[in-house]
Design an enzyme around this catalytic site. Structure first.
Site, PDB file in Angstrom:
ATOM      1  N   ARG A 167       0.815  -1.226   0.000  1.00  0.00           N
ATOM      2  CA  ARG A 167       0.000   0.000   0.000  1.00  0.00           C
ATOM      3  C   ARG A 167       0.849   1.278   0.000  1.00  0.00           C
ATOM      4  O   ARG A 167       0.363   2.341   0.406  1.00  0.00           O
ATOM      5  CB  ARG A 167      -0.969   0.036   1.198  1.00  0.00           C
ATOM      6  CG  ARG A 167      -2.037  -1.014   1.165  1.00  0.00           C
ATOM      7  CD  ARG A 167      -2.958  -0.896  -0.052  1.00  0.00           C
ATOM      8  NE  ARG A 167      -3.893  -1.997  -0.060  1.00  0.00           N
ATOM      9  CZ  ARG A 167      -3.616  -3.177  -0.617  1.00  0.00           C
ATOM     10  NH1 ARG A 167      -2.470  -3.386  -1.255  1.00  0.00           N
ATOM     11  NH2 ARG A 167      -4.498  -4.146  -0.585  1.00  0.00           N
ATOM     12  N   SER A 242     -11.437  -0.278   2.367  1.00  0.00           N
ATOM     13  CA  SER A 242     -10.832  -0.586   3.672  1.00  0.00           C
ATOM     14  C   SER A 242     -10.331   0.712   4.298  1.00  0.00           C
ATOM     15  O   SER A 242      -9.557   1.427   3.667  1.00  0.00           O
ATOM     16  CB  SER A 242      -9.647  -1.535   3.496  1.00  0.00           C
ATOM     17  OG  SER A 242     -10.092  -2.717   2.884  1.00  0.00           O
ATOM     18  N   GLU A 344      -5.971   3.950   5.636  1.00  0.00           N
ATOM     19  CA  GLU A 344      -5.563   3.798   4.236  1.00  0.00           C
ATOM     20  C   GLU A 344      -5.940   5.036   3.400  1.00  0.00           C
ATOM     21  O   GLU A 344      -5.133   5.483   2.588  1.00  0.00           O
ATOM     22  CB  GLU A 344      -6.219   2.539   3.665  1.00  0.00           C
ATOM     23  CG  GLU A 344      -5.567   2.066   2.401  1.00  0.00           C
ATOM     24  CD  GLU A 344      -6.198   0.793   1.862  1.00  0.00           C
ATOM     25  OE1 GLU A 344      -5.998  -0.272   2.479  1.00  0.00           O
ATOM     26  OE2 GLU A 344      -6.881   0.869   0.836  1.00  0.00           O
TER      27      GLU A 344
HETATM   28  C1  FAD Z   1     -15.575   0.107  -2.225  1.00  0.00           C
HETATM   29  C2  FAD Z   1     -14.076   0.299  -2.315  1.00  0.00           C
HETATM   30  C3  FAD Z   1     -13.241  -0.795  -2.440  1.00  0.00           C
HETATM   31  C4  FAD Z   1     -11.840  -0.626  -2.528  1.00  0.00           C
HETATM   32  N1  FAD Z   1     -11.057  -1.736  -2.646  1.00  0.00           N
HETATM   33  C5  FAD Z   1      -9.707  -1.596  -2.738  1.00  0.00           C
HETATM   34  C6  FAD Z   1      -8.870  -2.747  -2.854  1.00  0.00           C
HETATM   35  O1  FAD Z   1      -9.346  -3.874  -2.932  1.00  0.00           O
HETATM   36  N2  FAD Z   1      -7.532  -2.557  -2.900  1.00  0.00           N
HETATM   37  C7  FAD Z   1      -6.972  -1.313  -2.869  1.00  0.00           C
HETATM   38  O2  FAD Z   1      -5.741  -1.210  -2.931  1.00  0.00           O
HETATM   39  N3  FAD Z   1      -7.745  -0.202  -2.773  1.00  0.00           N
HETATM   40  C8  FAD Z   1      -9.084  -0.313  -2.697  1.00  0.00           C
HETATM   41  N4  FAD Z   1      -9.880   0.802  -2.580  1.00  0.00           N
HETATM   42  C9  FAD Z   1      -9.252   2.123  -2.515  1.00  0.00           C
HETATM   43  C10 FAD Z   1      -9.218   2.854  -3.875  1.00  0.00           C
HETATM   44  O3  FAD Z   1     -10.204   2.373  -4.742  1.00  0.00           O
HETATM   45  C11 FAD Z   1      -7.868   2.751  -4.564  1.00  0.00           C
HETATM   46  O4  FAD Z   1      -6.846   3.233  -3.724  1.00  0.00           O
HETATM   47  C12 FAD Z   1      -7.835   3.537  -5.889  1.00  0.00           C
HETATM   48  O5  FAD Z   1      -6.702   3.191  -6.633  1.00  0.00           O
HETATM   49  C13 FAD Z   1      -7.819   5.048  -5.688  1.00  0.00           C
HETATM   50  O6  FAD Z   1      -7.888   5.634  -6.981  1.00  0.00           O
HETATM   51  P1  FAD Z   1      -8.650   6.992  -7.209  1.00  0.00           P
HETATM   52  O7  FAD Z   1      -8.508   7.324  -8.659  1.00  0.00           O
HETATM   53  O8  FAD Z   1     -10.039   6.929  -6.705  1.00  0.00           O
HETATM   54  O9  FAD Z   1      -7.761   7.982  -6.332  1.00  0.00           O
HETATM   55  P2  FAD Z   1      -8.250   9.169  -5.384  1.00  0.00           P
HETATM   56  O10 FAD Z   1      -9.096   8.636  -4.294  1.00  0.00           O
HETATM   57  O11 FAD Z   1      -8.810  10.270  -6.195  1.00  0.00           O
HETATM   58  O12 FAD Z   1      -6.845   9.630  -4.773  1.00  0.00           O
HETATM   59  C14 FAD Z   1      -6.148   8.785  -3.882  1.00  0.00           C
HETATM   60  C15 FAD Z   1      -4.701   9.284  -3.760  1.00  0.00           C
HETATM   61  O13 FAD Z   1      -4.045   9.131  -5.019  1.00  0.00           O
HETATM   62  C16 FAD Z   1      -3.597  10.380  -5.508  1.00  0.00           C
HETATM   63  N5  FAD Z   1      -3.816  10.391  -6.964  1.00  0.00           N
HETATM   64  C17 FAD Z   1      -4.922  10.018  -7.637  1.00  0.00           C
HETATM   65  N6  FAD Z   1      -4.734  10.159  -8.953  1.00  0.00           N
HETATM   66  C18 FAD Z   1      -3.477  10.634  -9.110  1.00  0.00           C
HETATM   67  C19 FAD Z   1      -2.699  11.002 -10.242  1.00  0.00           C
HETATM   68  N7  FAD Z   1      -3.161  10.914 -11.489  1.00  0.00           N
HETATM   69  N8  FAD Z   1      -1.434  11.459 -10.017  1.00  0.00           N
HETATM   70  C20 FAD Z   1      -0.932  11.576  -8.767  1.00  0.00           C
HETATM   71  N9  FAD Z   1      -1.629  11.248  -7.667  1.00  0.00           N
HETATM   72  C21 FAD Z   1      -2.895  10.789  -7.845  1.00  0.00           C
HETATM   73  C22 FAD Z   1      -4.412  11.427  -4.780  1.00  0.00           C
HETATM   74  O14 FAD Z   1      -3.710  12.660  -4.691  1.00  0.00           O
HETATM   75  C23 FAD Z   1      -4.594  10.772  -3.432  1.00  0.00           C
HETATM   76  O15 FAD Z   1      -3.441  10.986  -2.666  1.00  0.00           O
HETATM   77  C24 FAD Z   1     -11.282   0.668  -2.502  1.00  0.00           C
HETATM   78  C25 FAD Z   1     -12.137   1.782  -2.381  1.00  0.00           C
HETATM   79  C26 FAD Z   1     -13.515   1.605  -2.301  1.00  0.00           C
HETATM   80  C27 FAD Z   1     -14.411   2.805  -2.205  1.00  0.00           C
END
Ligand code: FAD
Length: 350
Positions: A167, A242, A344
């Site tokens: 992570r 999570s 997380e």
């Molecule tokens: C129902 C649910 C289930 C999930 N299951 C999992 C799982 O099984 N495993 C897991 O690892 N995660 C899980 N997650 C967490 C999440 O989905 C992941 O971490 C996902 O990759 C976040 O991507 P995002 O585009 O939504 O990022 P955001 O939530 O928009 O941002 C998260 C972080 O990433 C940074 N970021 C985003 N895009 C960029 C970019 N282009 N450049 C630089 N920084 C950036 C942001 O600044 C922030 O710090 C889950 C979330 C939910 C709601």
């Protein structure tokens, strides 16, 4: 400015938790030029910047963000190289992650099938080295194209440069806020066999050897049962997934935890071996044994009825309510097991 910088934009609807105030400035960048222009605007106006993807791993403060929120929405997927059975697939940061997984599985490309159903966009996946069901993006990412805010130029980081671990990566540790992810390239295996190492998947298939499509379907089914896919009809999925990482502890520390558990007449502490010296303990187990159950409620927030690790907005919750439940869980787990649970999601504007 070739695209619009908006003012006073509500952020809650851009997140899966549906919580948070407004951004003083907001930009939705659909090209590399727009990313650079938006960052220049922030520099010229001495604004703090927060990079947003799909909003599935953030908790935004009730006060919002006093700066520029820049959402990276670049689109496009291309298969651009083939070497033997290794196929390189490049996806732009604003592609929906699960659509990307579907794209790969439909073309019989192995390497991301266990990551089906994870919300968010491609650009967010290297940030916390997204993982599930025995697979992590660090296993397939070969390059990440970024805008380096420090040196103000586009750079290509290799897998080793990204410093991936559980992570974490350099994006959320040593070089936090430095790089904007523009695209990621994955090395996938043509007609490779799905990775079935996780117990839930092994139980699902028994002795049968599934193909990639069946594996994806199984992961989606298992995740749906735990409300771990976003479904507007399922209020349990109004979460950030999570909320806590599974703590990794040394073997000595693990023995101390076991002693505390036995003193409280708690059965064996589950663990997964990480390496010869460390083990990972399921945070969900620690939370449950500290007195929280699935469906636990406290005012406008609670735990998912299908997954103890997900803190859920039960409707009209404030960020402050989520933080209060976070604190309560952390403090109970600490007093029961002497373990500090680390959240997380990323906290924005606090
Ligand atoms: C129902 C649910 C289930 C999930 N299951 C999992 C799982 O099984 N495993 C897991 O690892 N995660 C899980 N997650 C967490 C999440 O989905 C992941 O971490 C996902 O990759 C976040 O991507 P995002 O585009 O939504 O990022 P955001 O939530 O928009 O941002 C998260 C972080 O990433 C940074 N970021 C985003 N895009 C960029 C970019 N282009 N450049 C630089 N920084 C950036 C942001 O600044 C922030 O710090 C889950 C979330 C939910 C709601």
């Amino acid at each position: 400015m070739s695209f619009l910088i908006e003012k006073n934009v509500s952020l809650a609807e851009l997140t899966t938790l549906k919580i948070g105030g407004r951004a003083v400035f907001f930009a939705f960048a659909e090209s590399e030029t727009e990313v650079v222009e938006a960052l220049q605007f922030a520099n010229q106006n001495k604004l703090k910047v927060f990079i947003l993807g799909g909003g599935s791993n953030v908790l935004i403060a009730d006060e919002g963000f006093d700066g520029l929120v820049l959402q990276i929405a670049l689109k496009g997927i291309s298969i651009f190289s083939r070497k033997d059975k290794t196929i390189l697939v490049k996806a732009q940061a604003g592609e929906d992650w699960d659509e990307f997984v579907k794209f790969c599985v439909e073309r019989n490309l192995q390497g991301v099938e266990c990551l089906s159903g994870i919300p968010g966009w491609v650009g967010g996946t290297p940030v916390q080295n997204v993982g599930a069901y025995g697979q992590e993006v660090s296993e397939t990412i070969v390059a990440v194209r970024c805008f380096d805010r420090k040196n103000e130029k586009i750079v290509k980081l290799s897998n080793a440069d990204c410093q991936f671990a559980y992570r974490t990566s350099l994006f959320n540790t040593t070089e936090k806020n430095r790089y904007v992810v523009l695209a990621a390239t994955f090395a996938l295996k043509a007609e490779g066999e799905p990775k079935i190492v996780y117990r839930d998947l092994q139980n699902y298939f028994g002795d049968r050897k599934p193909n990639l499509k069946e594996t994806r379907e199984a992961v989606l089914n298992i995740r749906s049962e735990k409300s771990m896919v976003i479904n507007p009809q399922d209020s349990n999925s109004r979460s950030a997934g999570s909320f806590f990482k599974n703590p990794i502890v040394t073997k000595e520390k693990f023995m101390e935890i076991e002693k505390l558990a036995h003193l409280s007449r708690i059965d064996n502490v589950p663990f997964f071996k990480v390496d010869d010296n460390t083990v990972k303990i399921p945070a969900a187990w620690l939370i449950e044994k500290s007195g929280f159950h699935k469906g636990f409620q406290k005012g406008t927030v609670g735990l998912s009825t299908n997954h103890t690790l997900a803190i859920v907005n039960l409707g009209n919750a404030k960020a402050a309510d989520i933080l209060a439940l976070r604190d309560e869980i952390q403090s109970k787990v600490k007093s029961c097991f002497q373990v500090e649970l680390k959240p997380e999601p990323v906290f924005v504007g606090f």
